[in-house]
Design a protein around this motif. Structure first.
Motif, PDB file in Angstrom:
ATOM      1  N   ARG A 142      12.513  -0.460  54.629  1.00 25.94           N
ATOM      2  CA  ARG A 142      13.543  -1.094  55.451  1.00 25.94           C
ATOM      3  C   ARG A 142      12.920  -2.353  56.018  1.00 25.94           C
ATOM      4  O   ARG A 142      11.759  -2.350  56.406  1.00 25.94           O
ATOM      5  CB  ARG A 142      13.985  -0.174  56.578  1.00 25.94           C
TER       6      ARG A 142
ATOM      7  N   SER B  84      13.245  -5.479  58.905  1.00 23.14           N
ATOM      8  CA  SER B  84      13.796  -5.755  60.221  1.00 23.14           C
ATOM      9  C   SER B  84      13.430  -7.195  60.563  1.00 23.14           C
ATOM     10  O   SER B  84      12.266  -7.585  60.414  1.00 23.14           O
ATOM     11  CB  SER B  84      13.193  -4.786  61.240  1.00 23.14           C
TER      12      SER B  84
ATOM     13  N   SER C  65      12.230 -10.392  62.403  1.00 25.35           N
ATOM     14  CA  SER C  65      11.191 -10.524  63.425  1.00 25.35           C
ATOM     15  C   SER C  65      11.785 -10.868  64.792  1.00 25.35           C
ATOM     16  O   SER C  65      11.171 -10.578  65.816  1.00 25.35           O
ATOM     17  CB  SER C  65      10.168 -11.580  63.011  1.00 25.35           C
TER      18      SER C  65
ATOM     19  N   SER D 200      14.609  -9.541  65.940  1.00 25.38           N
ATOM     20  CA  SER D 200      15.574  -8.495  66.296  1.00 25.38           C
ATOM     21  C   SER D 200      15.201  -7.745  67.562  1.00 25.38           C
ATOM     22  O   SER D 200      16.039  -7.088  68.154  1.00 25.38           O
ATOM     23  CB  SER D 200      15.717  -7.496  65.150  1.00 25.38           C
ATOM     24  N   GLY D 201      13.944  -7.803  67.952  1.00 24.42           N
ATOM     25  CA  GLY D 201      13.500  -7.052  69.117  1.00 24.42           C
ATOM     26  C   GLY D 201      13.127  -5.614  68.781  1.00 24.42           C
ATOM     27  O   GLY D 201      12.683  -4.866  69.639  1.00 24.42           O
ATOM     28  N   GLU D 202      13.298  -5.215  67.515  1.00 23.96           N
ATOM     29  CA  GLU D 202      12.915  -3.857  67.108  1.00 23.96           C
ATOM     30  C   GLU D 202      11.404  -3.766  66.980  1.00 23.96           C
ATOM     31  O   GLU D 202      10.748  -4.724  66.592  1.00 23.96           O
ATOM     32  CB  GLU D 202      13.536  -3.499  65.760  1.00 23.96           C
ATOM     33  N   ASP D 203      10.877  -2.604  67.313  1.00 26.24           N
ATOM     34  CA  ASP D 203       9.461  -2.349  67.067  1.00 26.24           C
ATOM     35  C   ASP D 203       9.328  -0.960  66.448  1.00 26.24           C
ATOM     36  O   ASP D 203      10.332  -0.316  66.126  1.00 26.24           O
ATOM     37  CB  ASP D 203       8.628  -2.501  68.340  1.00 26.24           C
TER      38      ASP D 203
ATOM     39  N   ASP E  89      11.464   1.891  67.583  1.00 27.78           N
ATOM     40  CA  ASP E  89      12.882   1.839  67.228  1.00 27.78           C
ATOM     41  C   ASP E  89      13.125   2.212  65.767  1.00 27.78           C
ATOM     42  O   ASP E  89      14.253   2.126  65.291  1.00 27.78           O
ATOM     43  CB  ASP E  89      13.434   0.419  67.447  1.00 27.78           C
ATOM     44  N   MET E  90      12.083   2.585  65.049  1.00 27.80           N
ATOM     45  CA  MET E  90      12.206   2.768  63.608  1.00 27.80           C
ATOM     46  C   MET E  90      11.786   4.182  63.181  1.00 27.80           C
ATOM     47  O   MET E  90      10.797   4.377  62.499  1.00 27.80           O
ATOM     48  CB  MET E  90      11.342   1.730  62.890  1.00 27.80           C
TER      49      MET E  90
ATOM     50  N   ARG F 200      16.036   5.980  60.118  1.00 26.91           N
ATOM     51  CA  ARG F 200      16.496   4.576  60.042  1.00 26.91           C
ATOM     52  C   ARG F 200      15.951   3.897  58.793  1.00 26.91           C
ATOM     53  O   ARG F 200      16.620   3.069  58.198  1.00 26.91           O
ATOM     54  CB  ARG F 200      16.070   3.792  61.287  1.00 26.91           C
TER      55      ARG F 200
END
Length: 162
Positions: free
Chosen positions: A103, A105, A107, A109-112, A115-116, A120
């Motif tokens: 997957r 994401s 850079s 997006s604020g996901e780390d 969050d994964m 997901r």
């Protein structure tokens, strides 16, 4: 181990022959019930014979335990990202037959990592089976998720990698 004081754990992906033996509780049952005048208490329970044990072993056949370890990547690399503006190519090898999932994401997006979770990664639907040990396989990622919006109940669009 054959010393009767220790035991070795079963190995994964290993064949085992199964020997089963049974005996009944005839001594307990017979002596605890009402007795006739001619009753003679049994001295031993009724047991399977060795021939019955071997017949059962042969009818079951050799049973192989499951693989209890996940595959590991022996190669995991990303093709030069400047080679394409619209795709990320992941090349991998595994130490056993399996499936790899990826997957992407953005850079920004604020996901780390927190969050994964695995589900997901799986729902992105970018995967590739790995079946030829020694050769490599690739996952060619062209969108954030590999979904057909017409076939999903989700209301978000499939966003291309920008």
């Amino acid at each position: 181990e054959k010393d009767q004081f220790g035991s070795a754990a079963l190995q994964h992906e290993y064949g085992y022959k199964i020997f089963c033996f049974a005996e009944d509780d005839w001594v307990i049952e017979a002596t605890s019930s009402s007795h006739s005048p001619n009753f003679v208490a049994p001295t031993k329970p009724n047991k399977n014979t060795l021939a019955q044990v071997l017949l059962l072993r042969d009818s079951i056949g050799t049973q192989t335990t499951l693989d209890d370890s996940p595959p590991s990547f022996t190669l995991l690399q990303i093709q030069d990202p400047t080679a394409y503006n619209t795709r990320i190519v992941v090349t991998f090898k595994l130490n056993e037959v399996g499936t790899a999932y990826c997957r992407v994401s953005r850079s920004d997006s604020g996901e780390d990592a927190a969050d994964m979770p695995i589900n997901r990664i799986l729902t992105a639907s970018w995967s590739q089976n790995y079946s030829a040990l020694g050769s490599s396989a690739t996952i060619d990622i062209t969108n954030l998720e590999n979904l057909d919006p017409a076939k999903t109940a989700r209301d978000d669009e499939v966003a291309p990698i920008a």
